[in-house]
Design an enzyme around this catalytic site. Structure first.
Site: not given
Length: 280
Positions: A180, A237
């Site tokens: 990611r 995040c």
């Protein structure tokens, strides 16, 4: 002082009226599962809190990330209904890795309640130790007198990050996995990549293969590049949840507490003028 408690230590204090266990098991792909798992079996006396209902507020499309902070007054009322006082020791528990327990841990500290620890190994470790579980609904308690005092110095917003992207005294730490971070795979958010200048520090590597936290020395090794510096760390995040895991890990490693970018990647990408980086 460690931010963790092991299952045996908790078991000895489970009947202490000054201790409260909150079970925050949650699964992004199955939002209802955490509550049903709790109903099937939980630590005696534990109370359930859900990430998207209790530990977050409503999303404002185009402005917030996926899990905005809860309203302090509403969270204060929630804690009071659960009998929380200023000196209550709160134990945050999830299914093991601490990914959601660390969010509750951070929220309480943000609101001025430092008497909080996460259960090392979570509910899986509790069960593996053969400790008692129950299906009983927690009993009503007398209303507590918890008072929320938000400390906004623990936060950083997108505007300040944008202004300091070239500032060598600020280091962003991205808690997501490498795929990611690099933009190779993005299963949740509509745009892949990371904030320019960020370093990838996957929060899942703060725990071992059995779901227990690394010890302080092992965590210091993870944070070695910043241990002997005056660089200010910022944790983010996808939505400001697992970033809290890296904040706890940094404290356990002996570093000053990093600030949290609560909007994280899911908010950063709402503004097309904000730069995006890909690759390792």
């Amino acid at each position: 002082m460690t931010q963790r408690i092991d299952v045996n230590s908790l078991a000895k204090r489970l009947k202490d009226p000054g201790v409260c266990v909150f079970d925050v098991r949650f699964y992004l792909e199955q939002p209802a599962r955490g509550r049903s798992d709790f109903a099937a079996a939980h630590i005696p006396g534990a109370r359930y809190l859900r990430l998207d209902e209790n530990l977050s507020s409503s999303i404002i499309p185009g402005k917030t990330g996926r899990h905005p902070l809860p309203d302090p007054a509403q969270f204060e009322a929630l804690m009071r209904r659960n009998g929380i006082n200023h000196d209550t020791l709160i134990i945050a528990c999830d299914d093991g890795p601490g990914l959601f327990a660390s969010r509750l841990w951070w929220l309480l500290r943000w609101l001025g309640h430092t008497q909080v620890k996460i259960l090392d190994g979570g509910f899986k470790a509790w069960q593996a130790a053969g400790l008692s579980v129950t299906q009983e609904t927690p009993r009503p308690v007398a209303e507590g007198h918890f008072v929320a005092h938000p400390d906004h110095s623990k936060l950083i917003d997108a505007q300040e990050i944008s202004q300091r992207l070239d500032d060598p005294s600020l280091q962003l730490l991205d808690a997501r996995g490498p795929a990611r971070f690099s933009g190779e795979n993005e299963p949740i958010d509509p745009i892949a990549g990371h904030i320019p200048g960020a370093a990838n520090l996957p929060c899942t590597s703060n725990i071992d293969s059995n779901g227990f936290w690394l010890d302080s020395q092992q965590l210091r090794t993870r944070f070695e590049p910043w241990m002997a510096t005056d660089i200010e760390l910022v944790s983010y995040c996808g939505s400001g949840v697992t970033a809290c895991h890296n904040i706890l890990a940094a404290i356990e490693a002996g570093l000053p507490e990093p600030r949290l970018y609560i909007g994280s990647w899911s908010q950063w990408i709402t503004d097309p003028d904000r730069p995006i980086a890909t690759g390792a």
